[in-house]
Design an enzyme around this catalytic site. Structure first.
Site, PDB file in Angstrom:
ATOM      1  N   GLY A   1      -2.890  10.456   5.132  1.00 54.93           N
ATOM      2  CA  GLY A   1      -2.175   8.691   4.657  1.00 54.93           C
ATOM      3  C   GLY A   1      -2.330   7.994   4.709  1.00 54.93           C
ATOM      4  O   GLY A   1      -3.653   7.338   4.328  1.00 54.93           O
ATOM      5  N   ASN A   2      -1.663   6.700   4.370  1.00 48.93           N
ATOM      6  CA  ASN A   2      -2.346   5.076   4.823  1.00 48.93           C
ATOM      7  C   ASN A   2      -0.886   4.564   4.923  1.00 48.93           C
ATOM      8  O   ASN A   2       0.096   4.656   5.182  1.00 48.93           O
ATOM      9  CB  ASN A   2      -2.443   5.086   2.741  1.00 48.93           C
ATOM     10  CG  ASN A   2      -1.505   4.983   2.103  1.00 48.93           C
ATOM     11  OD1 ASN A   2      -0.399   3.722   2.481  1.00 48.93           O
ATOM     12  ND2 ASN A   2      -1.314   5.510   1.561  1.00 48.93           N
ATOM     13  N   ARG A   3      -2.123   3.186   5.077  1.00 49.33           N
ATOM     14  CA  ARG A   3      -0.725   2.454   6.217  1.00 49.33           C
ATOM     15  C   ARG A   3       0.062   1.546   5.374  1.00 49.33           C
ATOM     16  O   ARG A   3       0.221   0.457   5.556  1.00 49.33           O
ATOM     17  CB  ARG A   3      -2.420   1.163   6.451  1.00 49.33           C
ATOM     18  CG  ARG A   3      -2.675   1.866   7.480  1.00 49.33           C
ATOM     19  CD  ARG A   3      -3.477   0.666   8.646  1.00 49.33           C
ATOM     20  NE  ARG A   3      -4.958   1.078   9.033  1.00 49.33           N
ATOM     21  CZ  ARG A   3      -4.320   1.588  11.048  1.00 49.33           C
ATOM     22  NH1 ARG A   3      -3.120   1.410  10.349  1.00 49.33           N
ATOM     23  NH2 ARG A   3      -5.280   2.690  11.247  1.00 49.33           N
ATOM     24  N   SER A   4       0.927   1.878   4.439  1.00 49.87           N
ATOM     25  CA  SER A   4       1.517   0.744   3.764  1.00 49.87           C
ATOM     26  C   SER A   4       2.951   1.544   4.238  1.00 49.87           C
ATOM     27  O   SER A   4       3.607   2.660   4.510  1.00 49.87           O
ATOM     28  CB  SER A   4       0.899   1.326   1.808  1.00 49.87           C
ATOM     29  OG  SER A   4       2.317   0.768   1.227  1.00 49.87           O
TER      30      SER A   4
END
Ligand code: C5P
Length: 220
Positions: free
Chosen positions: A29-32
Site C-alpha cells: 500500500g501507500n500513505r495516501s
C-alpha cells in the site's frame, strides 16, 4: 469562481491509495490519506457539480452530496473509473495507484518458516489508469492528474504532463512531513498552454478551489 459555476457538470474524482494483495491478510500500500480527493469532491459539490467519488482505502466519512464508490486494488479502481468517466465532463485522478502488484496472489496466508529464507515477492506492472482515461477521453472532457514529487518538481511535472497527455497536472512536493495525511498542501498546477499556477501552502480545500477555477475556465 462563483459557487454554482460547475452546475450541471458531472465530475469524477479518484481518492486515496490502492492496496495490492499479497495474500488474504497482507498488501502493498501507500500513505495516501484521501484528504485532497475528498476536498475536491466537497468543493465540486459546493460549486454545483454532480460528483462521483471513487474512493480507495480511505478512512473518511462519505462526503455529503456525492456518490461514493469503493475500490481497493488498481484493477478495481481502473474498472470503477472507466465506468464513471463515461460521459463525465471532468475526471480528476488524485488516487495514489501502486505502480506494481504482486505477480501471484496466494489464496492462503504465507507462513513464516523458522529455517527457510523468506520467499521473494515477484512484482508486475499495474496499468496506468490516467493514461488510459486520456486515451478514452470523450469530446470536451477535461482530465486532471496529480503528481507527488520530492525533487525538481517543475521539471519532473512538465515531463509527466506531456507523458500522460492530461489537460492539467497538479504537482505537489511530498516528503516525510509534507502532504501525506496532512490537512494542508502546496502545489504548482501545470497546463500545456498556460503559465504554471503556484498555490501557496494552505488547506487542501484552497488548492481544490484553484483546480476548479482552472477547470471551470476550460469548460466554458
Ligand atoms: O506516474 P505517477 O504515478 O507519478 O503519476 C501520477 C498520476 O497518475 C496521478 O494522477 C495518479 O492517479 C495517476 N496514476 C494512474 N495509474 C497508475 C499510476 C498513476 O492513474 N498506475
Amino acid at each position: 469562481d462563483l459557487p454554482g459555476d460547475l452546475a450541471g457538470r458531472r465530475v469524477v474524482i479518484s481518492a486515496g491509495g490502492t492496496r495490492e494483495a499479497i495474500d488474504p491478510v497482507r498488501f502493498i500500500g501507500n500513505r495516501s490519506s484521501g484528504l485532497q480527493g475528498y476536498a475536491l469532491a466537497r468543493t465540486a459539490a459546493a460549486r454545483g457539480a454532480r460528483v462521483t467519488l471513487v474512493s480507495a482505502n480511505v478512512a473518511l466519512p462519505d462526503p455529503a452530496g456525492t456518490q461514493t464508490v469503493r475500490a481497493s486494488s488498481a484493477e478495481e479502481l481502473r474498472k470503477a473509473m472507466i465506468e464513471a468517466a463515461d460521459g463525465a465532463d471532468v475526471v480528476v485522478m488524485t488516487a495514489a495507484v501502486a505502480d506494481f502488484r504482486p505477480a501471484d496472489y496466494r489464496d492462503f496466508k504465507i507462513k513464516k518458516s523458522e529455517s527457510a529464507e523468506p520467499e521473494p515477492i515477484r512484482l508486475v506492472k499495474n496499468p496506468d489508469i490516467l493514461a488510459e482515461l486520456v486515451r478514452r477521453r470523450g469530446a470536451g472532457q477535461v482530465i486532471v492528474g496529480f503528481a507527488a514529487e520530492t525533487d525538481n518538481v517543475l521539471e519532473h511535472g512538465r515531463a509527466k504532463l506531456a507523458r500522460k497527455g492530461c489537460d492539467m497536472l497538479v504537482v505537489n512536493q511530498v516528503g516525510a512531513d509534507l502532504a501525506f495525511g496532512r490537512p494542508d498542501n502546496a502545489a504548482v498546477v501545470l497546463t500545456a498552454d498556460a503559465a504554471p499556477v503556484e498555490v501557496p501552502r494552505g488547506p487542501k480545500e484552497a488548492l481544490a478551489d484553484v483546480v476548479w477555477d482552472l477547470v471551470a475556465a476550460r469548460l466554458e
